[in-house]
Design a protein around this motif. Structure first.
Motif, mmCIF file in Angstrom:
data_model
loop_
_atom_site.group_PDB
_atom_site.id
_atom_site.type_symbol
_atom_site.label_atom_id
_atom_site.label_comp_id
_atom_site.label_asym_id
_atom_site.label_seq_id
_atom_site.Cartn_x
_atom_site.Cartn_y
_atom_site.Cartn_z
ATOM 1 N N ASP A 299 1.430 -2.576 -14.142
ATOM 2 C CA ASP A 299 0.509 -2.854 -13.047
ATOM 3 C C ASP A 299 0.376 -1.667 -12.101
ATOM 4 O O ASP A 299 -0.700 -1.418 -11.552
ATOM 5 N N GLU A 300 1.469 -0.948 -11.895
ATOM 6 C CA GLU A 300 1.400 0.262 -11.074
ATOM 7 C C GLU A 300 0.412 1.259 -11.668
ATOM 8 O O GLU A 300 -0.417 1.844 -10.955
ATOM 9 N N THR B 190 -2.036 0.646 -13.737
ATOM 10 C CA THR B 190 -3.389 0.106 -13.635
ATOM 11 C C THR B 190 -3.953 0.345 -12.238
ATOM 12 O O THR B 190 -5.125 0.703 -12.069
ATOM 13 N N GLY B 191 -3.090 0.142 -11.230
ATOM 14 C CA GLY B 191 -3.524 0.375 -9.863
ATOM 15 C C GLY B 191 -3.872 1.824 -9.605
ATOM 16 O O GLY B 191 -4.855 2.138 -8.915
ATOM 17 N N LYS B 192 -3.082 2.735 -10.163
ATOM 18 C CA LYS B 192 -3.371 4.166 -9.992
ATOM 19 C C LYS B 192 -4.705 4.532 -10.633
ATOM 20 O O LYS B 192 -5.496 5.281 -10.073
ATOM 21 N N ALA C 224 -7.192 2.644 -11.017
ATOM 22 C CA ALA C 224 -8.282 2.055 -10.235
ATOM 23 C C ALA C 224 -8.424 2.706 -8.868
ATOM 24 O O ALA C 224 -9.284 2.332 -8.076
ATOM 25 N N VAL D 249 -6.087 2.614 -6.419
ATOM 26 C CA VAL D 249 -5.453 1.867 -5.341
ATOM 27 C C VAL D 249 -3.954 2.011 -5.476
ATOM 28 O O VAL D 249 -3.424 2.339 -6.538
ATOM 29 N N SER D 250 -3.258 1.735 -4.391
ATOM 30 C CA SER D 250 -1.813 1.762 -4.408
ATOM 31 C C SER D 250 -1.324 0.386 -4.809
ATOM 32 O O SER D 250 -1.544 -0.584 -4.107
ATOM 33 N N ALA D 251 -0.701 0.298 -5.948
ATOM 34 C CA ALA D 251 -0.254 -1.005 -6.449
ATOM 35 C C ALA D 251 1.259 -1.048 -6.474
ATOM 36 O O ALA D 251 1.895 -0.232 -7.117
ATOM 37 N N GLU D 252 1.824 -1.981 -5.779
ATOM 38 C CA GLU D 252 3.264 -2.192 -5.820
ATOM 39 C C GLU D 252 3.552 -3.333 -6.763
ATOM 40 O O GLU D 252 2.943 -4.392 -6.672
#
Length: 576
Positions: free
Chosen positions: A558-559, A561-563, A565, A567-570
């Motif tokens: 998920d991290e 995927t967030g990168k 996109a 965004v910062s994903a925790e």
């Protein structure tokens, strides 16, 4: 000569282990708490729970459970009502568990580390009418929990499980640190936990149907969306204990001590550290929080004989200065699950302790154990072993799930046996997807060899597709486990513009080592096909894990995927 169906069986002429003894279904038509009743009858004075300076005998544990059950019934609890138990490993957790079962209720074991959205979902989905909770958690979550209007909330403090003077010292310490919050004990809805045990009435449900009545509503990890409640009946859990005792033939013939390090709110810990321990008339040693150095001291003091755990736990203990044969030598068996154990780690821990380490496999929906390496006849590195007695297993094709594959072919593992859940709570469609004609489709990719041993390749959803090739993250991780400078590693698939997905590996170096990316990739190139070599390597001090030591691959994915996109994903906190 009397034939003992549980006696060890010699390997056949080819050295293969004999088939596991047949599972007797006698005695499975009684409630799960029948194990406690028998232990209290046969060993009334034996210590059932040892927690710091406190001791509780089996006779007292039964009495407390039945007194608490009577109080729950007087408070309006009816058969099948759900009780949310939100406690760390402690005497209170064990006592409450059996009180709920004796009352005819269903235990919903809740992770004390749940964040608000996880707790909200589980409370709403389960419809729990009663909550039993630790004081600090109630202070944090009471506004949220009151939204669900439970009929009763019972609040306990950790020192409720201690004896004087340690209970007083702990009380003073917590007050000095400002950790004795006002709990709002109103005597109408919110009560102290100890109030459950003040009466003289006792209750033990007699109208339970073990085959249909749900003993535990155990929520899965929610790896594919919201967590689902697996309905585990009394018979499911009784069967898994019977299966474990059938395989672990040397356990329970003398006074055993089970180390309760695995969280009881996880089905692995509940089954092995509580249900199996009580069935063996064993002493349980709950550990509320895993601190490696302190755990070594607890082992040295309490002398456990059975140590259920996970590879990351055993590895952490090996790094402690006090981890010596003298401190850990009481351990006879280690039952390892939740993640594969490297051959090097297994050898090191076994040599240090003298214990026999048994690797197995299971999942929440199967109570949880379905496979274990045999005691006799040898084990195969990387294998989860053989199916439990009374358990059938087969490998199904990935496309349709209807074709049984031959030995050596990779597909989805399906299992069938008396430990398989009744279904998902209020989710008939999800139930129909995983339970087909009595077979539980596990979602794990596996293969069986010619000797009948099973090998987990990976989660079906974790498979990485690199330019048309199937890459199993576990294979990469197992190779890296052999690198002397690597403590642990996790491989995930990340988006790639031309290959579809590429492999990224997260590496935690051993203390005192600083391997380079080139060194890691060079090591892998000598041992793996080119298409399996990671494109990206990231070094970290630690990896996110569940409380049973399983690396949270989803959080890392998920991290990434967030990168991608922007965004910062925790990564989400593990539900255990």
């Amino acid at each position: 000569m009397i034939h003992d169906p549980l006696a060890p069986r010699a390997p056949d002429a080819a050295g293969r282990p004999a088939a596991a003894p047949c599972l007797s279904l006698e005695g499975l038509d009684v409630p799960l708490f029948a194990h406690l009743d028998r232990a209290a009858a046969e060993h009334p004075r034996r210590t059932a729970i040892r927690f710091h300076n406190a001791r509780i005998s089996f006779a007292r544990l039964k009495r407390l459970a039945e007194t608490g059950a009577a109080a729950l019934r007087a408070a309006g609890l009816e058969n099948g009502d759900r009780v949310a138990v939100m406690l760390p490993n402690s005497p209170q957790a064990i006592i409450t568990y059996y009180a709920v079962l004796k009352a005819g209720g269903t235990c919903v074991m809740v992770n004390p580390l749940y964040m608000e959205h996880e707790l909200r979902h589980q409370m709403a989905d389960s419809g729990a009418r009663v909550v039993v909770i630790l004081d600090l958690l109630w202070a944090r979550h009471q506004a949220l929990l009151r939204e669900f209007s439970p009929a009763r909330v019972f609040v306990t403090r950790l020192d409720d499980g201690l004896r004087f003077p340690l209970s007083l010292l702990f009380f003073l310490k917590m007050r000095r640190e400002g950790k004795r919050p006002d709990l709002g004990l109103d005597g109408r809805t919110v009560f102290p936990w100890k109030s459950l045990f003040r009466g003289r009435s006792r209750h033990s449900a007699t109208d339970i149907d073990p085959k249909t009545d749900v003993a535990v509503l155990q929520y899965t990890g929610g790896t594919t969306g919201l967590a689902k409640g697996a309905m585990l009946t009394h018979a499911n859990l009784m069967a898994n204990v019977r299966q474990a005792r059938t395989v672990l033939r040397g356990v329970g013939h003398k006074a055993e001590v089970f180390l309760g390090l695995l969280p009881y709110f996880h089905i692995y810990g509940l089954t092995v550290c509580v249900n199996l321990a009580v069935a063996c008339g064993a002493t349980m040693v709950p550990i509320a929080r895993f601190l490696p150095a302190q755990t070594v001291k607890i082992i040295a003091k309490t002398r456990p004989t059975i140590f259920p755990g996970a590879p990351s736990i055993y590895a952490a203990l090996l790094r402690q200065a006090g981890a010596t044969r003298e401190a850990l030598g009481s351990i006879r068996y280690c039952v390892s699950g939740s993640a594969p154990m490297s051959g090097e780690l297994l050898s090191r821990f076994s040599e240090l302790t003298g214990a026999q380490i048994l690797e197995g496999y299971g999942l929440t929906e199967a109570s949880p154990i379905t496979h274990l390496n045999p005691l006799e006849g040898g084990r195969k590195p990387g294998s989860i072993g053989l199916p439990f007695p009374g358990t059938e297993a087969r490998i199904m094709d990935m496309e349709t799930g209807t074709r049984v594959l031959a030995d050596g072919e990779a597909g989805e593992l399906a299992v069938r046996g008396p430990q398989v859940m009744a279904g998902y709570w209020n989710r008939p469609d999800d139930t129909a997807q995983v339970l087909r004609d009595g077979w539980l489709y596990t979602g794990d990719m596996a293969m069986r060899d010619a000797d009948g041993y099973y090998f987990i390749l990976d989660r079906k959803k974790d498979l990485i597709l690199c330019g048309g090739y199937n890459v199993y993250p576990r294979e990469i991780e197992e190779v890296l486990a052999g690198h002397p400078a690597v403590r642990e590693a996790c491989a995930v698939g990340v988006a790639h513009p031309t290959r579809g997905e590429a492999v990224k590996v997260f590496v935690v170096p051993e203390e005192g080592h600083a391997p380079s990316k080139a060194e890691i990739l060079g090591y892998l190139r000598e041992r793996l096909a080119g298409y399996k070599i990671p494109k990206y390597v990231e070094f970290r001090k630690e990896l996110p894990k569940t409380l049973v030591g399983k690396v949270l691959r989803r959080a890392l994915r998920d991290e990434e995927t967030g990168k991608a996109a922007g965004v910062s994903a925790e990564g989400p906190r593990s539900p255990g």
